[in-house]
Design a protein around this motif. Structure first.
Motif, PDB file in Angstrom:
ATOM      1  N   GLY A  65       0.817  -1.206   0.000  1.00 26.98           N
ATOM      2  CA  GLY A  65       0.000   0.000   0.000  1.00 26.98           C
ATOM      3  C   GLY A  65       0.853   1.259   0.000  1.00 26.98           C
ATOM      4  N   LYS A  66       1.921   1.262   0.796  1.00 28.12           N
ATOM      5  CA  LYS A  66       2.828   2.409   0.842  1.00 28.12           C
ATOM      6  C   LYS A  66       3.564   2.569  -0.486  1.00 28.12           C
ATOM      7  CE  LYS A  66       3.539   2.306   5.849  1.00 28.12           C
ATOM      8  NZ  LYS A  66       4.493   2.007   6.950  1.00 28.12           N
ATOM      9  N   LYS A  67       3.932   1.449  -1.084  1.00 27.35           N
ATOM     10  CA  LYS A  67       4.617   1.483  -2.376  1.00 27.35           C
ATOM     11  C   LYS A  67       3.736   2.125  -3.444  1.00 27.35           C
ATOM     12  CE  LYS A  67       7.265  -1.605  -5.389  1.00 27.35           C
ATOM     13  NZ  LYS A  67       7.661  -3.022  -5.650  1.00 27.35           N
ATOM     14  N   MET A  68       2.432   1.851  -3.386  1.00 25.99           N
ATOM     15  CA  MET A  68       1.501   2.402  -4.376  1.00 25.99           C
ATOM     16  C   MET A  68       1.185   3.883  -4.127  1.00 25.99           C
ATOM     17  SD  MET A  68       0.838   0.115  -6.660  1.00 25.99           S
ATOM     18  CE  MET A  68       2.593  -0.263  -6.465  1.00 25.99           C
ATOM     19  N   SER A  69       1.700   4.445  -3.020  1.00 26.92           N
ATOM     20  CA  SER A  69       1.502   5.865  -2.740  1.00 26.92           C
ATOM     21  C   SER A  69       2.730   6.704  -3.097  1.00 26.92           C
ATOM     22  CB  SER A  69       1.165   6.062  -1.247  1.00 26.92           C
ATOM     23  OG  SER A  69      -0.102   5.515  -0.949  1.00 26.92           O
ATOM     24  N   LEU A  70       3.782   6.054  -3.570  1.00 26.79           N
ATOM     25  CA  LEU A  70       4.991   6.771  -3.967  1.00 26.79           C
ATOM     26  C   LEU A  70       4.827   7.360  -5.368  1.00 26.79           C
ATOM     27  CD1 LEU A  70       7.675   4.190  -2.734  1.00 26.79           C
ATOM     28  CD2 LEU A  70       6.971   6.327  -1.605  1.00 26.79           C
ATOM     29  N   PRO A  71       5.480   8.500  -5.649  1.00 26.03           N
ATOM     30  CA  PRO A  71       5.367   9.133  -6.973  1.00 26.03           C
ATOM     31  C   PRO A  71       5.752   8.206  -8.127  1.00 26.03           C
ATOM     32  CG  PRO A  71       6.367  10.650  -5.412  1.00 26.03           C
ATOM     33  CD  PRO A  71       6.275   9.318  -4.714  1.00 26.03           C
ATOM     34  N   GLU A  72       6.758   7.347  -7.918  1.00 27.51           N
ATOM     35  CA  GLU A  72       7.195   6.462  -9.010  1.00 27.51           C
ATOM     36  C   GLU A  72       6.148   5.415  -9.400  1.00 27.51           C
ATOM     37  OE1 GLU A  72       9.882   5.360  -5.379  1.00 27.51           O
ATOM     38  OE2 GLU A  72       8.932   7.165  -6.231  1.00 27.51           O
ATOM     39  N   SER A  73       5.140   5.228  -8.535  1.00 28.56           N
ATOM     40  CA  SER A  73       4.079   4.265  -8.868  1.00 28.56           C
ATOM     41  C   SER A  73       3.189   4.778 -10.003  1.00 28.56           C
ATOM     42  CB  SER A  73       3.226   3.949  -7.635  1.00 28.56           C
ATOM     43  OG  SER A  73       2.516   5.095  -7.198  1.00 28.56           O
ATOM     44  N   CYS A  74       3.330   6.049 -10.363  1.00 26.65           N
ATOM     45  CA  CYS A  74       2.522   6.621 -11.452  1.00 26.65           C
ATOM     46  C   CYS A  74       2.729   5.873 -12.770  1.00 26.65           C
ATOM     47  CB  CYS A  74       2.866   8.101 -11.648  1.00 26.65           C
ATOM     48  SG  CYS A  74       2.189   9.192 -10.378  1.00 26.65           S
ATOM     49  N   LYS A  75       3.906   5.290 -12.940  1.00 27.81           N
ATOM     50  CA  LYS A  75       4.199   4.591 -14.193  1.00 27.81           C
ATOM     51  C   LYS A  75       3.308   3.369 -14.403  1.00 27.81           C
ATOM     52  CE  LYS A  75       8.012   1.969 -12.089  1.00 27.81           C
ATOM     53  NZ  LYS A  75       9.486   1.787 -12.044  1.00 27.81           N
ATOM     54  N   LYS A  76       2.646   2.909 -13.348  1.00 27.52           N
ATOM     55  CA  LYS A  76       1.754   1.757 -13.447  1.00 27.52           C
ATOM     56  C   LYS A  76       0.346   2.139 -13.916  1.00 27.52           C
ATOM     57  CE  LYS A  76       4.019  -0.859  -9.694  1.00 27.52           C
ATOM     58  NZ  LYS A  76       4.407  -2.033 -10.496  1.00 27.52           N
ATOM     59  N   ILE A  77       0.039   3.429 -13.890  1.00 28.28           N
ATOM     60  CA  ILE A  77      -1.335   3.875 -14.138  1.00 28.28           C
ATOM     61  C   ILE A  77      -1.805   3.586 -15.561  1.00 28.28           C
ATOM     62  CG2 ILE A  77      -2.888   5.861 -14.224  1.00 28.28           C
ATOM     63  CD1 ILE A  77      -1.245   7.107 -11.936  1.00 28.28           C
ATOM     64  N   VAL A  78      -1.066   4.064 -16.551  1.00 23.70           N
ATOM     65  CA  VAL A  78      -1.496   3.902 -17.947  1.00 23.70           C
ATOM     66  C   VAL A  78      -1.604   2.430 -18.351  1.00 23.70           C
ATOM     67  CG1 VAL A  78      -0.909   4.351 -20.354  1.00 23.70           C
ATOM     68  CG2 VAL A  78      -0.706   6.181 -18.660  1.00 23.70           C
ATOM     69  N   PRO A  79      -0.602   1.572 -18.049  1.00 19.63           N
ATOM     70  CA  PRO A  79      -0.751   0.149 -18.381  1.00 19.63           C
ATOM     71  C   PRO A  79      -1.972  -0.491 -17.722  1.00 19.63           C
ATOM     72  CG  PRO A  79       1.534   0.642 -17.874  1.00 19.63           C
ATOM     73  CD  PRO A  79       0.745   1.854 -17.511  1.00 19.63           C
ATOM     74  N   PHE A  80      -2.262  -0.071 -16.484  1.00 20.22           N
ATOM     75  CA  PHE A  80      -3.417  -0.620 -15.770  1.00 20.22           C
ATOM     76  C   PHE A  80      -4.713  -0.190 -16.453  1.00 20.22           C
ATOM     77  CE2 PHE A  80      -6.623  -0.806 -12.413  1.00 20.22           C
ATOM     78  CZ  PHE A  80      -6.339  -2.012 -11.803  1.00 20.22           C
ATOM     79  N   ILE A  81      -4.800   1.081 -16.828  1.00 22.36           N
ATOM     80  CA  ILE A  81      -5.987   1.592 -17.515  1.00 22.36           C
ATOM     81  C   ILE A  81      -6.223   0.834 -18.813  1.00 22.36           C
ATOM     82  CG2 ILE A  81      -6.932   3.586 -18.768  1.00 22.36           C
ATOM     83  CD1 ILE A  81      -5.582   5.363 -16.651  1.00 22.36           C
ATOM     84  N   GLU A  82      -5.146   0.617 -19.562  1.00 18.82           N
ATOM     85  CA  GLU A  82      -5.256  -0.055 -20.859  1.00 18.82           C
ATOM     86  C   GLU A  82      -5.633  -1.519 -20.699  1.00 18.82           C
ATOM     87  OE1 GLU A  82      -1.466   0.722 -22.614  1.00 18.82           O
ATOM     88  OE2 GLU A  82      -2.021   2.750 -23.268  1.00 18.82           O
ATOM     89  N   GLU A  83      -4.996  -2.210 -19.758  1.00 20.99           N
ATOM     90  CA  GLU A  83      -5.278  -3.634 -19.560  1.00 20.99           C
ATOM     91  C   GLU A  83      -6.699  -3.855 -19.056  1.00 20.99           C
ATOM     92  OE1 GLU A  83      -3.622  -7.534 -17.078  1.00 20.99           O
ATOM     93  OE2 GLU A  83      -2.656  -5.590 -16.825  1.00 20.99           O
ATOM     94  N   ALA A  84      -7.146  -2.992 -18.134  1.00 20.43           N
ATOM     95  CA  ALA A  84      -8.464  -3.155 -17.513  1.00 20.43           C
ATOM     96  C   ALA A  84      -9.576  -2.475 -18.312  1.00 20.43           C
ATOM     97  CB  ALA A  84      -8.440  -2.603 -16.093  1.00 20.43           C
ATOM     98  N   GLU A  85      -9.195  -1.727 -19.349  1.00 17.22           N
ATOM     99  CA  GLU A  85     -10.163  -1.008 -20.192  1.00 17.22           C
ATOM    100  C   GLU A  85     -11.040  -0.076 -19.352  1.00 17.22           C
ATOM    101  OE1 GLU A  85     -12.239  -4.046 -22.350  1.00 17.22           O
ATOM    102  OE2 GLU A  85     -10.489  -4.620 -23.517  1.00 17.22           O
ATOM    103  N   ILE A  86     -10.398   0.722 -18.512  1.00 12.97           N
ATOM    104  CA  ILE A  86     -11.095   1.658 -17.634  1.00 12.97           C
ATOM    105  C   ILE A  86     -11.468   2.928 -18.406  1.00 12.97           C
ATOM    106  CG2 ILE A  86     -10.782   3.184 -15.635  1.00 12.97           C
ATOM    107  CD1 ILE A  86      -9.055   0.945 -14.413  1.00 12.97           C
ATOM    108  N   ASN A  87     -12.684   3.385 -18.204  1.00 12.64           N
ATOM    109  CA  ASN A  87     -13.151   4.618 -18.827  1.00 12.64           C
ATOM    110  C   ASN A  87     -12.651   5.801 -18.003  1.00 12.64           C
ATOM    111  OD1 ASN A  87     -14.434   6.697 -20.132  1.00 12.64           O
ATOM    112  ND2 ASN A  87     -16.518   6.056 -19.596  1.00 12.64           N
TER     113      ASN A  87
END
Length: 300
Positions: free
Chosen positions: A54-76
């Motif tokens: 949870g703490k790891k996902m609150s670090l600024p560098e975790s932002c790099k996971k956002i776009v791949p997650f959106i694309e894989e999960a097909e989030i609107n």
């Protein structure tokens, strides 16, 4: 029990779809392979792993996971208030707020709405849960509430589970107008609340960390609202003001990273859950619902 993909009904279209489950192969190992029991009990269910991630996902560098997650999960992502580049961490994206009007709320006074986006199972009586889950699990309302008087109050009442997958909108709201109590914490473990895990052990809801509050309503009696933590859910944040009057659709709080669950418990005879949700549950299949969508009507 044999492992199988999670199927659910998209309520808007009636289609039966297969859920995309992040980390499904690990869930299969942990909950359906005898060799998975040791790491599950020694590591996965423990607080330190969930807190660390949870703490790891609150670090600024975790932002790099956002776009791949959106694309894989097909989030609107167009529903979100913030643009992708405005999120400060993966958690900031995960518990994102939606634009006003992104969810249509049924404000009819006799209508109960879903408090969250998720997949729902609904039981007119909690004793009916064996029709979907493994028979023989020792689940009791007394253990769930850790309160004998409340267990008696909700005995034989309606039990509704709204399961939020990691791809869902992770803020939860009030399903009706009423007066809301303070939130009570019940400490516990961090088992997954994926259908893969819960089918194997319904007692997860008695064993996991959870919080509950009582929403006193005119139309639906006193609703017990539970928020249940899970593996990799770093926290449950309540944003409402305790001991105040709240309106249907107002935000109650949000979950940090991970899958999680909202549970509503009703006193016997106070609510009539929509027939399609009950019938789908009896057939052993969840139904996709959205925050603000009608899920039942008052019996009062």
């Amino acid at each position: 029990m044999k492992f199988s993909k999670i199927k659910y009904i998209e309520r808007k279209t009636g289609e039966i779809l297969t859920e995309k489950v992040p980390g499904e192969k690990y869930l299969k190992f942990l909950y359906y392979n005898p060799l998975g029991e040791l790491p599950l009990n020694l590591v996965v269910k423990k607080k330190f792993l969930t807190e660390f991630y949870g703490k790891k996902m609150s670090l600024p560098e975790s932002c790099k996971k956002i776009v791949p997650f959106i694309e894989e999960a097909e989030i609107n992502i167009s529903e979100a208030k913030k643009k992708v580049e405005e999120f400060t961490s993966f958690n900031d994206f995960f518990y994102r707020e939606l634009k006003v009007g992104a969810r249509k709320i049924d404000y009819s006074e006799d209508v109960l709405v879903s408090p969250a986006d998720g997949k729902i199972l609904a039981y007119e009586n909690i004793k009916d849960k064996d029709k979907f889950f493994v028979k023989g699990d020792k689940f009791s309302l007394e253990e769930f509430f850790r309160d004998k008087e409340l267990a008696k109050k909700y005995e034989d009442g309606v039990f509704v589970i709204i399961r939020l997958a990691p791809v869902d909108y992770h803020r939860f709201h009030f399903p009706a107008d009423g007066n809301i109590s303070e939130s009570k914490l019940i400490d516990g473990w961090y088992y997954s609340v994926s259908t893969h895990a819960v089918k194997q052990n319904f007692r997860i809801f008695c064993e996991n960390k959870r919080e509950y509050s009582i929403l006193k309503t005119e139309k639906f009696g006193d609703i017990a609202m539970f928020e249940v933590g899970a593996t990799m859910v770093g926290g449950i944040t309540q944003t409402y003001k305790a001991n105040s009057f709240v309106n249907k659709g107002e935000e109650k709080g949000y979950f940090y990273f991970g899958g999680s669950t909202c549970i509503l418990v009703f006193e016997k005879g106070k609510i009539q859950i929509d027939r399609d949700l009950l019938e789908n549950t009896q057939k052993g299949i969840e139904t996709k619902v959205y925050m603000g969508e009608r899920i039942g009507v008052s019996n009062l």
